[in-house]
Enzyme design. Structure first.
Site, PDB file in Angstrom:
ATOM      1  N   HIS A 209      -5.067   2.158   1.407  1.00  0.00           N
ATOM      2  CA  HIS A 209      -5.480   1.321   2.533  1.00  0.00           C
ATOM      3  C   HIS A 209      -6.315   2.058   3.571  1.00  0.00           C
ATOM      4  O   HIS A 209      -6.797   1.448   4.521  1.00  0.00           O
ATOM      5  CB  HIS A 209      -4.258   0.706   3.227  1.00  0.00           C
ATOM      6  CG  HIS A 209      -3.507   1.693   4.071  1.00  0.00           C
ATOM      7  ND1 HIS A 209      -2.649   2.609   3.524  1.00  0.00           N
ATOM      8  CD2 HIS A 209      -3.511   1.916   5.413  1.00  0.00           C
ATOM      9  CE1 HIS A 209      -2.131   3.352   4.501  1.00  0.00           C
ATOM     10  NE2 HIS A 209      -2.642   2.958   5.656  1.00  0.00           N
TER      11      HIS A 209
HETATM   12  C1  UD1 Z   1      -3.372   0.125  10.180  1.00  0.00           C
HETATM   13  C2  UD1 Z   1      -3.487   1.470  10.895  1.00  0.00           C
HETATM   14  C3  UD1 Z   1      -3.206   2.594   9.913  1.00  0.00           C
HETATM   15  C4  UD1 Z   1      -1.866   2.388   9.224  1.00  0.00           C
HETATM   16  C5  UD1 Z   1      -1.821   1.008   8.599  1.00  0.00           C
HETATM   17  C6  UD1 Z   1      -0.463   0.734   8.019  1.00  0.00           C
HETATM   18  C7  UD1 Z   1      -5.125   1.711  12.691  1.00  0.00           C
HETATM   19  C8  UD1 Z   1      -6.468   2.181  13.056  1.00  0.00           C
HETATM   20  N1  UD1 Z   1      -4.846   1.665  11.395  1.00  0.00           N
HETATM   21  O1  UD1 Z   1      -4.368   0.092   9.189  1.00  0.00           O
HETATM   22  O2  UD1 Z   1      -3.160   3.824  10.609  1.00  0.00           O
HETATM   23  O3  UD1 Z   1      -1.713   3.372   8.242  1.00  0.00           O
HETATM   24  O4  UD1 Z   1      -2.087   0.011   9.594  1.00  0.00           O
HETATM   25  O5  UD1 Z   1      -0.514  -0.216   7.007  1.00  0.00           O
HETATM   26  O6  UD1 Z   1      -4.344   1.375  13.546  1.00  0.00           O
HETATM   27  N2  UD1 Z   1      -4.845  -7.640   7.689  1.00  0.00           N
HETATM   28  C9  UD1 Z   1      -4.255  -8.765   7.152  1.00  0.00           C
HETATM   29  N3  UD1 Z   1      -2.994  -9.073   7.560  1.00  0.00           N
HETATM   30  C10 UD1 Z   1      -2.306  -8.346   8.465  1.00  0.00           C
HETATM   31  C11 UD1 Z   1      -2.912  -7.194   8.994  1.00  0.00           C
HETATM   32  C12 UD1 Z   1      -4.183  -6.848   8.605  1.00  0.00           C
HETATM   33  O7  UD1 Z   1      -4.840  -9.457   6.340  1.00  0.00           O
HETATM   34  O8  UD1 Z   1      -1.147  -8.681   8.769  1.00  0.00           O
HETATM   35  C13 UD1 Z   1      -6.204  -7.263   7.233  1.00  0.00           C
HETATM   36  C14 UD1 Z   1      -7.285  -7.778   8.169  1.00  0.00           C
HETATM   37  O9  UD1 Z   1      -8.391  -8.123   7.395  1.00  0.00           O
HETATM   38  C15 UD1 Z   1      -7.607  -6.555   9.006  1.00  0.00           C
HETATM   39  C16 UD1 Z   1      -7.400  -5.422   7.998  1.00  0.00           C
HETATM   40  O10 UD1 Z   1      -6.318  -5.840   7.189  1.00  0.00           O
HETATM   41  O11 UD1 Z   1      -8.915  -6.573   9.510  1.00  0.00           O
HETATM   42  C17 UD1 Z   1      -7.074  -4.093   8.656  1.00  0.00           C
HETATM   43  O12 UD1 Z   1      -5.940  -4.200   9.496  1.00  0.00           O
HETATM   44  P1  UD1 Z   1      -5.710  -3.138  10.664  1.00  0.00           P
HETATM   45  O13 UD1 Z   1      -4.399  -3.340  11.306  1.00  0.00           O
HETATM   46  O14 UD1 Z   1      -6.901  -3.098  11.557  1.00  0.00           O
HETATM   47  O15 UD1 Z   1      -5.735  -1.765   9.895  1.00  0.00           O
HETATM   48  P2  UD1 Z   1      -4.882  -1.283   8.647  1.00  0.00           P
HETATM   49  O16 UD1 Z   1      -5.837  -0.937   7.567  1.00  0.00           O
HETATM   50  O17 UD1 Z   1      -3.798  -2.223   8.361  1.00  0.00           O
HETATM   51  N1  UDP Z   2       5.594   0.277   1.966  1.00  0.00           N
HETATM   52  C1  UDP Z   2       6.267  -0.904   1.711  1.00  0.00           C
HETATM   53  N2  UDP Z   2       5.700  -1.782   0.841  1.00  0.00           N
HETATM   54  C2  UDP Z   2       4.528  -1.548   0.212  1.00  0.00           C
HETATM   55  C3  UDP Z   2       3.854  -0.332   0.487  1.00  0.00           C
HETATM   56  C4  UDP Z   2       4.412   0.544   1.385  1.00  0.00           C
HETATM   57  O1  UDP Z   2       7.348  -1.141   2.251  1.00  0.00           O
HETATM   58  O2  UDP Z   2       4.075  -2.388  -0.570  1.00  0.00           O
HETATM   59  C5  UDP Z   2       6.185   1.200   2.947  1.00  0.00           C
HETATM   60  C6  UDP Z   2       6.333   2.632   2.488  1.00  0.00           C
HETATM   61  O3  UDP Z   2       7.588   2.811   1.872  1.00  0.00           O
HETATM   62  C7  UDP Z   2       6.210   3.407   3.793  1.00  0.00           C
HETATM   63  C8  UDP Z   2       5.277   2.557   4.628  1.00  0.00           C
HETATM   64  O4  UDP Z   2       5.257   1.270   4.029  1.00  0.00           O
HETATM   65  O5  UDP Z   2       7.456   3.453   4.470  1.00  0.00           O
HETATM   66  C9  UDP Z   2       3.896   3.151   4.620  1.00  0.00           C
HETATM   67  O6  UDP Z   2       3.032   2.289   5.244  1.00  0.00           O
HETATM   68  P1  UDP Z   2       1.455   2.407   5.096  1.00  0.00           P
HETATM   69  O7  UDP Z   2       1.130   3.105   3.829  1.00  0.00           O
HETATM   70  O8  UDP Z   2       0.927   1.029   5.284  1.00  0.00           O
HETATM   71  O9  UDP Z   2       1.041   3.225   6.381  1.00  0.00           O
HETATM   72  P2  UDP Z   2       0.944   4.799   6.701  1.00  0.00           P
HETATM   73  O10 UDP Z   2       2.248   5.406   6.411  1.00  0.00           O
HETATM   74  O11 UDP Z   2      -0.171   5.349   5.890  1.00  0.00           O
HETATM   75  O12 UDP Z   2       0.594   4.804   8.147  1.00  0.00           O
END
Ligand code: UD1
Ligand code: UDP
Length: 427
Positions: A209
């Protein structure tokens, strides 16, 4: 409002998971707290499912900001959070990790002179192209309390000039959650594996992601090509983050994933079960690296850097970057090491399962004693730490504590002459 209450701010999947052990301990202690949800993540399986699985009550506030550009999202959270914090007037604000929600929480509380406590402080990838690296550096620079997960994270903070008294080494709360639920998932794992058609120790589990992998079409294509190739050797299970799903579709790459078992993002128990039984994990996630390491599952990190260098030092995690051939080669090699890695014996450098308790007890002490951000009067109490560096005529670094004299000029504790000399040279 109770002046000893603290406020947790969170907004994404990993933040709920990693705050859970802290909140659970705070509940036991009986300290008053508010939980403020930014709404950065809003899909059921990126947010509410975790509240349900961990039996956390709903947030007291949901700012409902949703998705947006970095500036939009951060700014919206700040605007809404400021209103809430002005009403609640908490003793301190606590946030975990490196998301835009954390950046907004740190900035908003610092500007309101509410002390900010940062969990997972000091984690560094040294890659300023990563949005998360910017967020955590800013958060650490203005935090009043730094809960570092590891010794290396604490060293990073010291290196950046954070005073030692503010740093507390706690372990990672992600380790707490793994240890807590390992036995629980043992009871349900057969059903979960059957549900996803997964044979124990036979498949690769993938999560992707990161912006650096999803926002760059060439890089995304190279990773997906690697997954396609890997699928010829073993089943590949991929619970796909919505961000990645969107970019895969946009880049027209969905057909390349036809041999991959694509799933919606999973709940924590399901994902932990799949991790525990995987032959190899491929990920660009921070939390997943920590968890797979704790479970001793060989990991390939689809990045060129990691905030968790211990995972590589203990020979469980390798960094593949985003090159197709290298990912496949390292994934196959790591998969072969499944049994060898499971037998490795060491004390987990990332935590012992009590990080949440440690943090909660310290937060309770601080809330009780009432930490405040006061304007320092530097005439009497020398609390500024200056680091003067000159490279001429030779490298010279001086750490000093300074106060200010009656003429408003800095006086240094030990070596005022040397400072003057250096000042002249620099002029
Ligand atoms: C965010 C965090 C990242 C973290 C991740 C955990 C920042 C900059 N990034 O990344 O550090 O590791 O969360 O998963 O804060 N979207 C949906 N549904 C949702 C949320 C998001 O469809 O509930 C889609 C939207 O298209 C959105 C994109 O995902 O634009 C990115 O979401 P965003 O929260 O901006 O960043 P993440 O990639 O989720
Ligand atoms: N995780 C989850 N379901 C999934 C993928 C990840 O519950 O399908 C959990 C995973 O065990 C970990 C957390 O989500 O605890 C990690 O989140 P993510 O990779 O989105 O964010 P990051 O840790 O990189 O910020």
């Amino acid at each position: 409002m109770d002046k000893n209450c603290i406020a947790f701010v969170a907004g994404t999947r990993p933040e709920i998971i990693k705050l859970y052990p802290v909140i659970k301990s705070i509940d036991k202690i009986g300290l008053c707290y508010y939980f403020i949800w930014s709404g950065q993540h809003y899909d059921y399986n990126l947010s509410k499912i975790f509240f349900e699985q961990f039996q956390l009550h709903d947030p007291h506030y949901n700012l409902g900001v949703g998705s947006g550009t970095h500036a939009e999202q951060t700014a919206k959270i700040m605007i809404e959070l400021e209103k809430v914090l002005q009403t609640l007037k908490p003793a301190l604000v606590v946030a975990q990790g490196d998301t835009n929600t954390v950046l907004a929480a740190a900035l908003t509380s610092a500007k309101l002179s509410i002390p900010f406590a940062h969990i997972e402080a000091g984690a560094r990838s040294w890659n300023m192209k990563m949005p998360e690296e910017i967020n955590r550096r800013v958060a650490d620079a203005i935090a009043s309390i730094h809960y570092a997960s590891t010794y290396l994270a604490a060293i990073n903070l010291l290196f950046e000039g954070i005073p030692k008294r503010r740093i507390h080494i706690t372990g990672s709360t992600a380790v707490d959650v793994v240890y807590e639920f390992l036995t629980k998932v043992e009871k349900i794992e057969e059903d979960i594996l059957a549900k996803y058609g997964a044979e124990p120790q036979s498949y690769a589990l993938v999560t992707i992601h990161r912006a650096e992998n999803t926002d760059n079409p060439q890089r995304l294509a190279a990773i997906i090509k690697a997954l396609e190739n890997l699928a010829r050797h073993m089943p590949v299970i991929f619970p796909i983050h919505p961000r990645t799903k969107n970019t895969v579709v946009k880049a027209g790459l969905q057909h390349n994933l036809r041999d991959i078992k694509l799933l919606e993002p999973l709940g924590y128990f399901e994902f932990l079960t799949l991790m525990k039984n995987a032959k190899v994990v491929l990920t660009d996630s921070g939390g997943v690296q920590v968890e797979a390491f704790t479970l001793k599952i060989p990991t390939v990190t689809l990045r060129y850097n990691t905030e968790w260098p211990e995972t590589t030092m203990y020979n469980i995690n390798v960094l593949s970057g985003a090159e197709t051939e290298r990912i496949v080669r390292l994934a196959l090699r790591q998969a072969e090491r499944r049994e060898e890695v499971a037998k490795l014996q060491f004390r987990n450098p990332l935590g012992d399962g009590d990080a949440g308790k440690r943090i909660a007890h310290h937060l309770a002490e601080v809330a009780e004693s009432g930490l405040t951000e006061e304007e320092p009067d530097l005439r009497d109490t020398p609390i500024i730490e200056y680091r003067l560096v000159t490279t001429y005529p030779q490298l010279d670094v001086i750490d000093e504590l300074a106060s200010f004299d009656d003429d408003g000029l800095p006086t240094f504790k030990n070596t005022s002459k040397k400072i003057v000399k250096i000042k002249r040279k620099l002029n």
